[in-house]
Design a protein around this motif. Structure first.
Motif, PDB file in Angstrom:
ATOM      1  N   ARG A 187      65.435  29.182 112.419  1.00  7.89           N
ATOM      2  CA  ARG A 187      65.821  28.154 113.125  1.00  7.89           C
ATOM      3  C   ARG A 187      65.281  27.081 112.680  1.00  7.89           C
ATOM      4  O   ARG A 187      63.418  26.370 113.600  1.00  7.89           O
ATOM      5  N   ALA A 189      65.845  22.478 113.789  1.00  9.32           N
ATOM      6  CA  ALA A 189      66.447  22.021 114.710  1.00  9.32           C
ATOM      7  C   ALA A 189      67.698  21.415 114.277  1.00  9.32           C
ATOM      8  O   ALA A 189      68.521  21.166 115.459  1.00  9.32           O
ATOM      9  N   GLY A 191      69.077  23.633 111.988  1.00 11.18           N
ATOM     10  CA  GLY A 191      70.102  25.248 111.689  1.00 11.18           C
ATOM     11  C   GLY A 191      68.986  25.674 111.269  1.00 11.18           C
ATOM     12  O   GLY A 191      68.275  25.880 111.835  1.00 11.18           O
ATOM     13  N   TRP A 192      69.536  26.713 109.716  1.00 11.23           N
ATOM     14  CA  TRP A 192      68.727  26.567 109.672  1.00 11.23           C
ATOM     15  C   TRP A 192      68.062  27.043 108.329  1.00 11.23           C
ATOM     16  O   TRP A 192      67.899  25.613 107.538  1.00 11.23           O
ATOM     17  N   ARG A 208      73.761  25.044 108.211  1.00 12.45           N
ATOM     18  CA  ARG A 208      73.792  25.143 109.623  1.00 12.45           C
ATOM     19  C   ARG A 208      74.746  26.489 110.114  1.00 12.45           C
ATOM     20  O   ARG A 208      74.182  26.406 111.132  1.00 12.45           O
ATOM     21  N   ASP A 349      72.134  31.415 119.718  1.00  9.45           N
ATOM     22  CA  ASP A 349      71.541  30.565 120.508  1.00  9.45           C
ATOM     23  C   ASP A 349      71.798  29.656 121.017  1.00  9.45           C
ATOM     24  O   ASP A 349      71.478  28.371 120.742  1.00  9.45           O
ATOM     25  N   ARG A 352      73.410  26.672 118.471  1.00  9.48           N
ATOM     26  CA  ARG A 352      72.023  25.831 118.250  1.00  9.48           C
ATOM     27  C   ARG A 352      71.638  26.976 116.361  1.00  9.48           C
ATOM     28  O   ARG A 352      71.606  28.667 116.660  1.00  9.48           O
ATOM     29  N   ALA A 353      72.275  26.778 115.367  1.00 14.02           N
ATOM     30  CA  ALA A 353      72.105  27.512 114.008  1.00 14.02           C
ATOM     31  C   ALA A 353      72.583  29.039 114.242  1.00 14.02           C
ATOM     32  O   ALA A 353      71.648  30.174 114.401  1.00 14.02           O
ATOM     33  N   ILE A 380      81.839  25.305 115.757  1.00 18.91           N
ATOM     34  CA  ILE A 380      80.846  25.192 115.669  1.00 18.91           C
ATOM     35  C   ILE A 380      80.495  24.195 114.507  1.00 18.91           C
ATOM     36  O   ILE A 380      79.891  23.423 114.686  1.00 18.91           O
TER      37      ILE A 380
END
Length: 521
Positions: A187, A189, A191-192, A208, A349, A352-353, A380
């Motif tokens: 992960r 900031a 995404g992936w 993402r 999470d 996020r991601a 999302i």
């Protein structure tokens, strides 16, 4: 051959796994306007999704385990899949003999009544009772006395269903990379950050969201994702099949009840054979290359001997195949009773991601599973929350009036110089896309080099350029069903032709819109 995909800078969705669920999710996502990358370590449908019993069905026996919702959804999907892929999915009659010691007739009839009415049946005939002693459908059975119930489900070319979903995804803008392994992801900031590896190099893509549709490897993929929530929800079960010389006349299948309470299918296969399966054995080893065990062989042969007049031994087996089913672990004591339903596990999470992992499922419900997955991800990713795949034909599935037999005759009329059996196979394999393969063909010589059983260079080129085929195995056991018609001694010539074609195409930049694939190691 189309060249290796260029590095993908940033995408909305990375789908890991080129089986039926991964291909279905990639198709649905691409149709909703998302940028999609599908990666598969091997070939499309090279594991579980090509090792099924080749059925689109409600799952009659699941009613015994109280899986009413799953059966209803499956029956609804059976109708939808027949409509969107009539060239590779068609009705198949099943005869269920009633025998002493099996389930009582009233229970079976009650189950079939529910089966007929639960899913809004429209295209298939209702259940009927058959007197085996006088009905032609009893021919070939060891014991023709008593009665049977005849009902309908559907046959499917399972591996082609996967490929057609991948093709449709690609035609809608997705990137499809076969022979490309998912190595790890972490992960960030944004995404992936995911590392992929093909035959040439490792590369990093940013996504993402990730969908983990790796089937039997779903837990292994979770293990390579940094800070992913660990899971033990998968239960591996091996299913094996044998292919025997034709055991009985007729185009119907049999659903056979065994003394242990399990059921086994006997299904017509390529006019000359009968497909018999499946077994259900717990699997505790690596999910790579399962093979049928001696105990499974004996079990299936005993089922055949118990039910059919034709004597068979292990020496009569023309082919076997086995697959590992990644079922959702519902803690059932018996492998046969483990649910075939699916579970989608979201590890977001805090939004996020997101990582969405797929547990369980079956071919019949793949489209609904994909739709459900995109409904979870839509808030999302900001994609359309509205499903679209229920009425959209898969490539080649836009047959006039959805009539497979009529299209066969149309193809024969348009190409009178070509063998009728070849045209019938092309129609049943490619649907209306058969016209694209034959677009400038007027005589057999236009098809190029012949490799036996009607397979020619023209078809190989289509499979390599449009369907990611790279080896004889890809062609003979997944893109087509010619593996039992072309002897192994002739397979190297197909491998060589594909390798030469790959090298030639590698230096030819792909025109806009050409489906792309990585080269084989």
């Amino acid at each position: 051959m189309a060249p290796t995909n260029p590095p993908c800078e940033t995408i909305d969705l990375l789908v890991v796994g080129g089986g039926i669920n991964g291909a279905g999710i990639a198709r649905d996502a691409a149709g909703r306007g998302l940028s999609v990358l599908l990666v598969e370590r091997d070939d499309l449908a090279s594991h579980t999704s090509s090792a099924s019993t080749k059925l689109v069905h409600g799952g009659l026996r699941y009613l015994e385990y109280g899986e009413v919702r799953l059966v209803r959804e499956s029956l609804i999907e059976r109708e939808r899949l027949m409509a969107i892929a009539p060239h590779i999915i068609w009705p198949l009659e099943f005869v269920l003999p009633q025998s002493a010691g099996s389930r009582p007739a009233w229970l079976i009839r009650a189950g079939l009544f529910v089966y007929d009415h639960l899913g809004g049946r429209k295209r298939l005939p209702a259940t009927q009772t058959v007197r085996l002693a006088t009905d032609a459908r009893g021919e070939g059975l060891r014991h023709r006395g008593g009665r049977a119930f005849a009902y309908y489900d559907c046959w499917v070319d399972d591996a082609r269903l996967v490929v057609l979903n991948a093709r449709d995804a690609a035609e809608r803008g997705a990137r499809v990379c076969t022979r490309t392994a998912f190595v790890r992801a972490q992960r960030t900031a944004a995404g992936w950050s995911a590392t992929l590896k093909d035959s040439a190099r490792e590369r990093t893509v940013r996504a993402r969201a990730i969908v983990n549709a790796a089937g039997p490897w779903v837990n292994q993929v979770i293990g390579t994702v940094e800070c992913a929530r660990k899971s033990s929800h998968v239960r591996l079960v091996k299913g094996s099949h044998i292919v025997l010389p034709r055991l009985y006349p007729g185009a119907h299948a049999f659903l056979l009840q065994n003394p242990d309470g399990r059921v086994v299918f006997a299904i017509p296969w390529l006019d000359r054979f009968t497909l018999v399966g499946t077994t259900d054995e717990p699997w505790h080893g690596p999910p790579g290359e399962p093979a049928i065990s001696a105990a499974e062989t004996d079990y299936l042969l005993a089922t055949v001997t118990r039910n059919f007049a034709r004597p068979v031994t292990a020496q009569d087996i023309a082919w076997t195949y086995s697959g590992i089913r990644p079922l959702y672990d519902d803690r059932a004591a018996n492998a046969s009773a483990v649910t075939r339903d699916y579970v989608l596990d979201l590890d977001a999470d805090g939004g996020r991601a997101p990582l969405l992992s797929v547990f369980g499922g079956k071919i019949t419900t793949y489209r609904k599973l994909a739709e459900h997955a995109l409904e979870i991800l839509a808030p999302i990713l900001g994609s359309s929350p509205t499903g679209w795949t229920s009425g959209a034909a898969l490539p080649g599935g836009d047959l006039p009036d959805r009539d497979r037999r009529a299209f066969r005759e149309t193809l024969k009329a348009r190409h009178p110089a070509l063998p009728a059996d070849l045209l019938a196979r092309l129609a049943d394999t490619y649907g209306t896309a058969a016209e694209d393969i034959l677009h400038d063909v007027t005589e057999p010589g236009d098809l190029g080099q012949a490799f036996g059983a009607g397979l020619t260079a023209r078809e190989l080129a289509w499979l390599a350029d449009r369907e990611w085929a790279r080896t004889a195995e890809d062609v003979l056991f997944r893109r087509t069903k010619l593996g039992l018609d072309i002897p192994p001694a002739d397979w190297p010539a197909i491998d060589q032709w594909l390798a030469d074609h790959t090298r030639t195409r590698a230096a030819d930049p792909a025109p806009a819109g050409r489906i792309q694939s990585t080269a084989r190691r």
